[in-house]
Design an enzyme around this catalytic site. Sequence first.
Site, mmCIF file in Angstrom:
data_model
loop_
_atom_site.group_PDB
_atom_site.id
_atom_site.type_symbol
_atom_site.label_atom_id
_atom_site.label_comp_id
_atom_site.label_asym_id
_atom_site.label_seq_id
_atom_site.Cartn_x
_atom_site.Cartn_y
_atom_site.Cartn_z
ATOM 1 C CB VAL A 188 -7.947 -19.170 64.424
ATOM 2 C CG1 VAL A 188 -8.416 -19.705 63.075
ATOM 3 C CG2 VAL A 188 -8.741 -19.798 65.562
ATOM 4 C CB CYS A 189 -2.950 -19.917 61.588
ATOM 5 S SG CYS A 189 -1.885 -19.450 60.214
ATOM 6 C CB ILE A 190 -7.926 -19.671 58.368
ATOM 7 C CG1 ILE A 190 -8.800 -18.651 59.059
ATOM 8 C CG2 ILE A 190 -8.054 -21.027 59.010
ATOM 9 C CD1 ILE A 190 -10.291 -18.983 58.995
#
Length: 169
Positions: free
Chosen positions: A88-90
């Site tokens: 996940v890339c946030i």
Amino acid sequence: MTERSSLLLRKQLAELTKNPVDGFSAGLVDDDDIYQWEVVVIGPQDTLFEGGFFKATLTFPRDYPLRPPKMKFITEIWHPNVAKNGDVCISILHEPGEDKYGYEKPEERWLPIHTVETIMLSVISMLADPNGDSPANVDAAKEWREDPKGVFKKKVSRCVRKSQEMAYD
């Protein structure tokens, strides 16, 4: 620091167990390891992900909350901000401080005030509203921008169906 981070994570787990938050559930992968969590994200209503049950892991560093955990979906998910391997890339899961590319403000990145609840609410929000400007999955971002109701929707629907089947395994 390890003892303090362990106590903090135990407190957050106890709070989530006592007062569950809509949209996800959380627990330990192994009762003997407070640093490895398993979460299930319930696809948000009125989104393409509605009805899905997406399993993921949260791996916390020993110096949590000074540094963010890593989140990885185990269940296949097609989303601009989730790499094909599930990472996940946030912003809030990015290391604290200045962004060397100048894209994110320091206050958008990891801060020690974040909890499992704030992380998960951010992930749920991300599912509902992808950030196409900073994709982890370029193919999904391109489809989301160019054909959100066609190819992108079809791939997401397939992931939702698979997640429903896996939810009972």
